[in-house]
Design an enzyme around this catalytic site. Structure first.
Site, PDB file in Angstrom:
ATOM      1  N   ASP A 101       0.573  -1.108  -0.111  1.00  0.00           N
ATOM      2  CA  ASP A 101       0.064   0.145  -0.024  1.00  0.00           C
ATOM      3  C   ASP A 101       0.847   1.108   0.148  1.00  0.00           C
ATOM      4  OD1 ASP A 101      -2.294   1.674   0.707  1.00  0.00           O
ATOM      5  OD2 ASP A 101      -1.589   1.580   2.630  1.00  0.00           O
ATOM      6  N   ASP A 105      -0.198   5.126   1.044  1.00  0.00           N
ATOM      7  CA  ASP A 105      -0.610   5.904   2.198  1.00  0.00           C
ATOM      8  C   ASP A 105      -0.565   5.254   3.373  1.00  0.00           C
ATOM      9  OD1 ASP A 105      -0.960   8.551   0.711  1.00  0.00           O
ATOM     10  OD2 ASP A 105      -2.565   7.402  -0.220  1.00  0.00           O
TER      11      ASP A 105
HETATM   12  C1  XBP Z   1      -5.372   6.112   0.707  1.00  0.00           C
HETATM   13  C2  XBP Z   1      -6.606   6.703   0.491  1.00  0.00           C
HETATM   14  C3  XBP Z   1      -6.647   7.923  -0.326  1.00  0.00           C
HETATM   15  C4  XBP Z   1      -5.587   9.097   0.078  1.00  0.00           C
HETATM   16  C5  XBP Z   1      -5.559  10.406  -0.537  1.00  0.00           C
HETATM   17  O1  XBP Z   1      -6.006   4.825   1.463  1.00  0.00           O
HETATM   18  O2  XBP Z   1      -7.785   6.528   0.929  1.00  0.00           O
HETATM   19  O3  XBP Z   1      -7.807   8.564  -0.657  1.00  0.00           O
HETATM   20  O4  XBP Z   1      -5.859   9.406   1.398  1.00  0.00           O
HETATM   21  O5  XBP Z   1      -5.365  10.164  -2.047  1.00  0.00           O
HETATM   22  P1  XBP Z   1      -5.072   3.473   1.130  1.00  0.00           P
HETATM   23  P2  XBP Z   1      -6.274  10.701  -3.189  1.00  0.00           P
HETATM   24  O6  XBP Z   1      -3.764   3.700   1.928  1.00  0.00           O
HETATM   25  O7  XBP Z   1      -5.906   2.363   1.842  1.00  0.00           O
HETATM   26  O8  XBP Z   1      -4.976   3.097  -0.387  1.00  0.00           O
HETATM   27  O9  XBP Z   1      -6.879  12.189  -2.889  1.00  0.00           O
HETATM   28  O10 XBP Z   1      -5.763  10.678  -4.310  1.00  0.00           O
HETATM   29  O11 XBP Z   1      -7.585   9.592  -3.212  1.00  0.00           O
HETATM   30 MG    MG Z   2      -2.917   3.080   3.744  1.00  0.00          MG
END
Ligand code: XBP
Ligand code: MG
Length: 250
Positions: free
Chosen positions: A15, A17
């Site tokens: 993953d 973020d």
């Molecule tokens: C990450 C997200 C994303 C980020 C923001 O979740 O939910 O929406 O917060 O990025 P994960 P965007 O780590 O589970 O993939 O604004 O590009 O959506």
């Molecule tokens: Mg994440």
């Protein structure tokens, strides 16, 4: 791809973020707030509010959900899409400026995997415009063999689609890979695709339900630095238990 001791670990799917970097609180959140301001929308997400809003995956959906909760009804979706386009561009600039650091110990983990011949892939909800430069910056250009983003799916996490696509592109069954996630939503997506999953949680996700994880830890670095050998151990233990998940601390 079974061998004498059970299925081999062929790839680790990360993953982004919260996992590769602690992006949410001081990366995405300020970009969302700057985008609200640029659009003249009087919304500012503080640290605690944003933590709660992470239950809604995808920036555009997150904005729309909050606008609706504030009573914006008619044009919430369209306004959210506009604000999110601005946010995506602002966060992309932040990434291109080199402002996002990897989680401590992550580069050592990635180096160890690469040296051991374990392939690396990415499965994220985030948008390709900033994900690709960020992954290249954190891992090195070309280190991730495939990068699957929120632009590539019709349903975001916790839907398993992003992980299914990553496995398809790798040409591997789930039992030959290991997912690394930071959140319960990501864990649901990865296990939904049948993947053994290591959770490395953050301040935002500490305390979430990780009982479905193959292992849980709070950092990559330290005396128990996560290496290819530790990933192989977690994967082998999960396979030996028949995919039974018990979330032991790795
Ligand atoms: C990450 C997200 C994303 C980020 C923001 O979740 O939910 O929406 O917060 O990025 P994960 P965007 O780590 O589970 O993939 O604004 O590009 O959506
Ligand atoms: Mg994440």
């Amino acid at each position: 791809m079974p061998d004498a001791d059970g299925p081999m670990l062929g790839a680790v799917i990360f993953d982004v973020d919260g996992t590769l970097a602690d992006t949410e609180r001081d990366g995405h959140r300020p970009a969302f707030n700057a985008a609200f301001a640029q659009h003249g929308v009087p919304v500012h997400w503080d640290v605690e509010q944003y933590g709660a809003l992470l239950a809604v995956t995808g920036g555009r959906r997150r904005i729309a959900a909050d606008l609706r909760a504030r009573g914006v009804t008619a044009d919430a979706e369209e306004l959210a899409a506009d604000i999110h386009r601005t946010k995506t561009e602002l966060f992309r600039r932040h990434v291109l400026a080199g402002a996002v650091e990897p989680r401590p110990g992550l580069p050592e983990t990635v180096k160890s995997l690469a040296e051991d011949g374990i392939r690396i892939a990415i499965a994220t909800t985030g948008r390709r415009a900033w994900v690709e430069p960020l992954v290249a910056h954190l891992l090195g250009a070309g280190v991730a063999e495939t990068v699957v983003t929120g632009d590539d799916v019709t349903a975001l996490k916790p839907d398993p689609q992003v992980y299914r696509i990553a496995l398809e592109r790798l040409g591997l069954p789930a039992e030959n890979a290991l997912a690394v996630e930071d959140s319960a939503i990501g864990l649901a997506a990865a296990t939904g695709a049948g993947l053994p999953t290591l959770v490395v949680h953050t301040d935002y996700t500490r305390g979430q339900d990780f009982t479905a994880a193959a292992a849980v830890r709070n950092r990559f670095d330290g005396p128990d630095q996560l290496t290819a050998a530790s990933c192989r151990r977690i994967h082998a233990r999960w396979c030996a238990a028949g995919g039974v998940t018990s979330a032991p601390t790795a």
